[in-house]
Design a protein around this motif. Sequence first.
Motif, PDB file in Angstrom:
ATOM      1  N   VAL A  10       0.853  -1.099  -0.154  1.00  0.00           N
ATOM      2  CA  VAL A  10      -0.060   0.101  -0.031  1.00  0.00           C
ATOM      3  C   VAL A  10       1.006   1.267   0.114  1.00  0.00           C
ATOM      4  O   VAL A  10       1.561   1.494   0.947  1.00  0.00           O
ATOM      5  CB  VAL A  10      -0.875   0.126   1.356  1.00  0.00           C
ATOM      6  N   GLY A  11       0.842   2.089  -1.035  1.00  0.00           N
ATOM      7  CA  GLY A  11       1.759   3.062  -1.312  1.00  0.00           C
ATOM      8  C   GLY A  11       3.027   2.875  -2.197  1.00  0.00           C
ATOM      9  O   GLY A  11       3.564   2.035  -2.165  1.00  0.00           O
ATOM     10  N   SER A  12       3.035   4.154  -3.049  1.00  0.00           N
ATOM     11  CA  SER A  12       4.221   4.179  -4.185  1.00  0.00           C
ATOM     12  C   SER A  12       5.216   5.362  -3.961  1.00  0.00           C
ATOM     13  O   SER A  12       5.355   5.680  -4.918  1.00  0.00           O
ATOM     14  CB  SER A  12       3.355   4.046  -5.532  1.00  0.00           C
ATOM     15  N   GLY A  13       5.546   5.375  -2.596  1.00  0.00           N
ATOM     16  CA  GLY A  13       6.687   6.227  -2.393  1.00  0.00           C
ATOM     17  C   GLY A  13       7.991   5.343  -2.189  1.00  0.00           C
ATOM     18  O   GLY A  13       8.013   4.418  -2.681  1.00  0.00           O
ATOM     19  N   MET A  14       9.014   6.013  -1.595  1.00  0.00           N
ATOM     20  CA  MET A  14      10.366   5.293  -1.549  1.00  0.00           C
ATOM     21  C   MET A  14      10.083   3.842  -0.985  1.00  0.00           C
ATOM     22  O   MET A  14      10.602   2.816  -1.320  1.00  0.00           O
ATOM     23  CB  MET A  14      11.400   6.315  -0.859  1.00  0.00           C
ATOM     24  N   ASN A  43       8.105  12.241  -3.597  1.00  0.00           N
ATOM     25  CA  ASN A  43       8.297  12.958  -4.780  1.00  0.00           C
ATOM     26  C   ASN A  43       8.701  14.425  -4.468  1.00  0.00           C
ATOM     27  O   ASN A  43       9.241  15.111  -5.519  1.00  0.00           O
ATOM     28  CB  ASN A  43       6.922  12.987  -5.505  1.00  0.00           C
ATOM     29  N   TYR A  44       8.422  15.127  -3.257  1.00  0.00           N
ATOM     30  CA  TYR A  44       8.905  16.400  -3.223  1.00  0.00           C
ATOM     31  C   TYR A  44      10.155  16.694  -2.389  1.00  0.00           C
ATOM     32  O   TYR A  44      10.358  17.720  -1.851  1.00  0.00           O
ATOM     33  CB  TYR A  44       7.415  17.031  -2.039  1.00  0.00           C
ATOM     34  N   ALA A  45      10.751  15.580  -1.859  1.00  0.00           N
ATOM     35  CA  ALA A  45      12.021  15.638  -1.135  1.00  0.00           C
ATOM     36  C   ALA A  45      13.171  16.601  -2.006  1.00  0.00           C
ATOM     37  O   ALA A  45      13.193  16.204  -3.293  1.00  0.00           O
ATOM     38  CB  ALA A  45      12.606  14.373  -0.861  1.00  0.00           C
ATOM     39  N   GLN A  46      13.790  17.327  -1.415  1.00  0.00           N
ATOM     40  CA  GLN A  46      14.461  18.240  -2.012  1.00  0.00           C
ATOM     41  C   GLN A  46      16.113  18.069  -1.698  1.00  0.00           C
ATOM     42  O   GLN A  46      16.713  17.711  -2.601  1.00  0.00           O
ATOM     43  CB  GLN A  46      14.263  19.509  -1.641  1.00  0.00           C
ATOM     44  N   GLY A  47      16.255  18.094  -0.507  1.00  0.00           N
ATOM     45  CA  GLY A  47      17.787  18.037   0.186  1.00  0.00           C
ATOM     46  C   GLY A  47      18.653  16.783  -0.431  1.00  0.00           C
ATOM     47  O   GLY A  47      19.531  17.057  -0.895  1.00  0.00           O
ATOM     48  N   GLY A  48      17.924  15.719  -0.059  1.00  0.00           N
ATOM     49  CA  GLY A  48      18.736  14.538  -0.582  1.00  0.00           C
ATOM     50  C   GLY A  48      18.471  13.347   0.338  1.00  0.00           C
ATOM     51  O   GLY A  48      17.727  13.114   1.220  1.00  0.00           O
ATOM     52  N   HIS A 150      -4.983   5.163  -8.200  1.00  0.00           N
ATOM     53  CA  HIS A 150      -6.362   5.752  -7.804  1.00  0.00           C
ATOM     54  C   HIS A 150      -7.040   4.543  -6.987  1.00  0.00           C
ATOM     55  O   HIS A 150      -8.337   4.477  -7.006  1.00  0.00           O
ATOM     56  CB  HIS A 150      -7.295   6.195  -9.151  1.00  0.00           C
ATOM     57  N   HIS A 151      -6.219   3.681  -6.415  1.00  0.00           N
ATOM     58  CA  HIS A 151      -7.176   2.740  -5.459  1.00  0.00           C
ATOM     59  C   HIS A 151      -6.775   2.900  -4.035  1.00  0.00           C
ATOM     60  O   HIS A 151      -5.670   3.127  -3.529  1.00  0.00           O
ATOM     61  CB  HIS A 151      -6.312   1.208  -5.593  1.00  0.00           C
ATOM     62  N   PHE A 152      -7.836   3.450  -3.556  1.00  0.00           N
ATOM     63  CA  PHE A 152      -7.683   4.177  -1.986  1.00  0.00           C
ATOM     64  C   PHE A 152      -7.860   2.966  -1.154  1.00  0.00           C
ATOM     65  O   PHE A 152      -8.987   2.153  -1.178  1.00  0.00           O
ATOM     66  CB  PHE A 152      -8.996   5.176  -1.775  1.00  0.00           C
ATOM     67  N   THR A 189       2.434   3.870   3.492  1.00  0.00           N
ATOM     68  CA  THR A 189       1.437   4.956   3.095  1.00  0.00           C
ATOM     69  C   THR A 189       2.034   6.435   3.563  1.00  0.00           C
ATOM     70  O   THR A 189       1.329   7.423   3.369  1.00  0.00           O
ATOM     71  CB  THR A 189       0.224   4.861   3.724  1.00  0.00           C
ATOM     72  N   GLY A 190       3.028   6.435   3.877  1.00  0.00           N
ATOM     73  CA  GLY A 190       3.897   7.892   4.339  1.00  0.00           C
ATOM     74  C   GLY A 190       3.361   8.577   5.311  1.00  0.00           C
ATOM     75  O   GLY A 190       2.810   8.017   6.325  1.00  0.00           O
ATOM     76  N   GLY A 191       3.526   9.844   5.283  1.00  0.00           N
ATOM     77  CA  GLY A 191       3.355  10.687   6.497  1.00  0.00           C
ATOM     78  C   GLY A 191       1.878  11.107   6.706  1.00  0.00           C
ATOM     79  O   GLY A 191       0.836  10.586   6.377  1.00  0.00           O
ATOM     80  N   ASN A 201       3.653  18.972   3.596  1.00  0.00           N
ATOM     81  CA  ASN A 201       3.063  17.720   2.843  1.00  0.00           C
ATOM     82  C   ASN A 201       2.199  17.994   1.825  1.00  0.00           C
ATOM     83  O   ASN A 201       1.056  18.809   1.904  1.00  0.00           O
ATOM     84  CB  ASN A 201       2.638  16.910   3.959  1.00  0.00           C
ATOM     85  N   PRO A 202       2.106  17.001   0.681  1.00  0.00           N
ATOM     86  CA  PRO A 202       0.874  16.962  -0.259  1.00  0.00           C
ATOM     87  C   PRO A 202      -0.389  16.172   0.188  1.00  0.00           C
ATOM     88  O   PRO A 202      -0.209  15.811   1.166  1.00  0.00           O
ATOM     89  CB  PRO A 202       1.543  16.089  -1.416  1.00  0.00           C
ATOM     90  N   PRO A 203      -1.182  16.501  -0.340  1.00  0.00           N
ATOM     91  CA  PRO A 203      -2.719  15.962  -0.110  1.00  0.00           C
ATOM     92  C   PRO A 203      -2.751  14.490   0.526  1.00  0.00           C
ATOM     93  O   PRO A 203      -3.604  14.375   1.256  1.00  0.00           O
ATOM     94  CB  PRO A 203      -3.525  16.387  -1.019  1.00  0.00           C
ATOM     95  N   GLY A 207      -2.137  10.124   6.870  1.00  0.00           N
ATOM     96  CA  GLY A 207      -1.978   9.131   8.014  1.00  0.00           C
ATOM     97  C   GLY A 207      -2.908   8.017   7.876  1.00  0.00           C
ATOM     98  O   GLY A 207      -3.284   7.229   9.075  1.00  0.00           O
ATOM     99  N   ASP A 208      -3.194   7.616   6.740  1.00  0.00           N
ATOM    100  CA  ASP A 208      -4.304   6.280   6.420  1.00  0.00           C
ATOM    101  C   ASP A 208      -3.671   5.384   7.259  1.00  0.00           C
ATOM    102  O   ASP A 208      -4.286   4.271   7.585  1.00  0.00           O
ATOM    103  CB  ASP A 208      -4.494   6.253   4.994  1.00  0.00           C
ATOM    104  N   GLY A 209      -2.422   4.982   6.880  1.00  0.00           N
ATOM    105  CA  GLY A 209      -1.763   3.629   7.337  1.00  0.00           C
ATOM    106  C   GLY A 209      -1.730   3.714   8.875  1.00  0.00           C
ATOM    107  O   GLY A 209      -2.143   2.690   9.490  1.00  0.00           O
TER     108      GLY A 209
END
Length: 521
Positions: A10-14, A43-48, A150-152, A189-191, A201-203, A207-209
């Motif tokens: 569940v989730g497609s981030g890092m 996707n929005y991480a900047q520093g590294g 788009h699968h919630f 599911t990230g943050g 943070n993006p929309p 905190g679903d996870g």
Amino acid sequence: MRIETDFLVVGSGMAGLWFAYRISNHGRVLVLTKKDDSESNTNYAQGGIAAALGSDDSPQQHLEDTVKAGYGLCDPQAVQVMVGEGPRLVRELQKLEIEFSTEGGHLELGIEGGHTRHRVAHVADTTGQAVEWGLINAVRSAPNVALYEHHFVIDLLTDESGRCCGVLSFDRESGKFAEIHAKVVMLATGGLCRVYEHTTNPPIATGDGVAMAWRAGAKVADLEFIQFHPTSLFGARIDGRAFLISEAVRGEGGILRTPDGERFMPRYHPDAELAPRSVVARAIYNELRTRRLDYVLLDLSSIPPAHILKRFPMIADTCKRFGLDITREPVPVVPAAHYSVGGVKTDLWGRTSIPCLYTAGECAHTGVHGANRLASNSLLEALVFADRAAQAASKEEARLPSLDKINPFERQLRSIEDPSLLNSLVSSLKQTMWRFAGIVRSAKEMERGRARLAELSRELKALYPARIFSPGIKQLRNTLIVGDLILRSALARKESRGLHYVEEFPDTLPEASHTVLSPKD
Ligand SMILES: Cc1cc2nc3c(=O)[nH]c(=O)nc-3n(C[C@H](O)[C@H](O)[C@H](O)COP(=O)(O)OP(=O)(O)OC[C@H]3O[C@@H](n4cnc5c(N)ncnc54)[C@H](O)[C@@H]3O)c2cc1C
């Protein structure tokens, strides 16, 4: 609709993508993500991404810096694992055609607050985007992996023994619910910082996870530690998100000043602008409050304009869209909620307290950050612990569940469009959290915050009974649960430590301990 797979992510981030990539040799993998594939904090991480890759650096040095920033609460074993396995895994990332910035044929390593060595590998100031796309390409070309956008995911499915055996999800495109059964579920599911009014943070970060795992009976830990990033662009919103001015800008020489030109950070900490984030955010908060300011300024005049444009092209470009030329003018900045240190409690292999449920990344609590995350350690944590979770999950001997053994809760849902009425409830929640669980807290106010959230939950229930579903309603239910868990955890900590500062208990206790909450208590 019913679907079966071996490993459900569940989730497609890092964290989710790296897990999927690594486990794909061991069975069928299905990745579900609630928006477009790349929409994630990653996707929005900047520093590294931090790792001991420089010739003057070592995992031991990285460990010492991480532990020092964590205010006595880091789990030393978890940190050891992260800093030890990190350099090898960052080199593996490089093989995925992610073009990290280089200098003279070597990785160009940045420095950020709390790091005593240059160790932040980056792709200019769009590291997250480069990593996200590198991983999406790797996963999409791996055998055995399917990725559904788009699968919630609504909730976890558990069987009669309490084992996690899949999820209930909603396909936004077809408008249909799906029961997906799996041997192992990875929650990535990230943050959760969208519970706050001001956040980088993006929309998707609702905190679903954490909420799902909590409903299924999992333990959560240290949710009171929310990192407020000191520098987001004042007065600018993109998709409701405050635009981040990376800490790397201070690493390159950016100086914080009040609008009348005073450099104030040396008054707060010997490391001045490169003090831990909690110190810098609180210092800015204090300057804003005591001097009645709307913002402070980040002065980049000591950095040559050509270097600003080379190192921070995206930041320069975005600021320009808001009418600001950062090669000539100081940047007005304010703090914003940025990162959740706490999450679903895991062991060193990503296992939660629920059998066959794994978690990694920002929704997990591994203990590496202690009471304050060191900049650029979160992408590393997501990478290292997703990798270990894949190793452990590949050895699980679970079988697919038999259908009649699955807990049938929420099978009678009726879906509706997201109602516009929700907006005012969502705003009230965010304002409540910003006011009562912000940078400086008070026990009395936090109790008021909990009461307000309980009121909002009652209002939501009266408007939409439990069987009425829309992604927006579910997200609001999730954020109400998560908001309350943050406040409960914060109230349980009778001290100030790292990111958590409470007026009634300004001192740090000699013994550091984690705040662990269990739905069974
Ligand atoms: C602006 C910004 C800059 C940052 N810069 C850095 C940095 O330079 N270095 C660093 O180390 N860290 C940085 N961070 C933090 C870091 O980006 C995150 O902690 C990390 O990317 C988290 O990765 P993740 O895989 O855990 O979660 P994410 O990348 O957030 O991925 C979560 C995924 O879960 C999906 N999802 C969520 N809920 C559901 C659901 N109900 N159903 C289906 N899918 C769902 C989302 O759509 C998303 O695909 C930054 C964060 C932000 C916001």
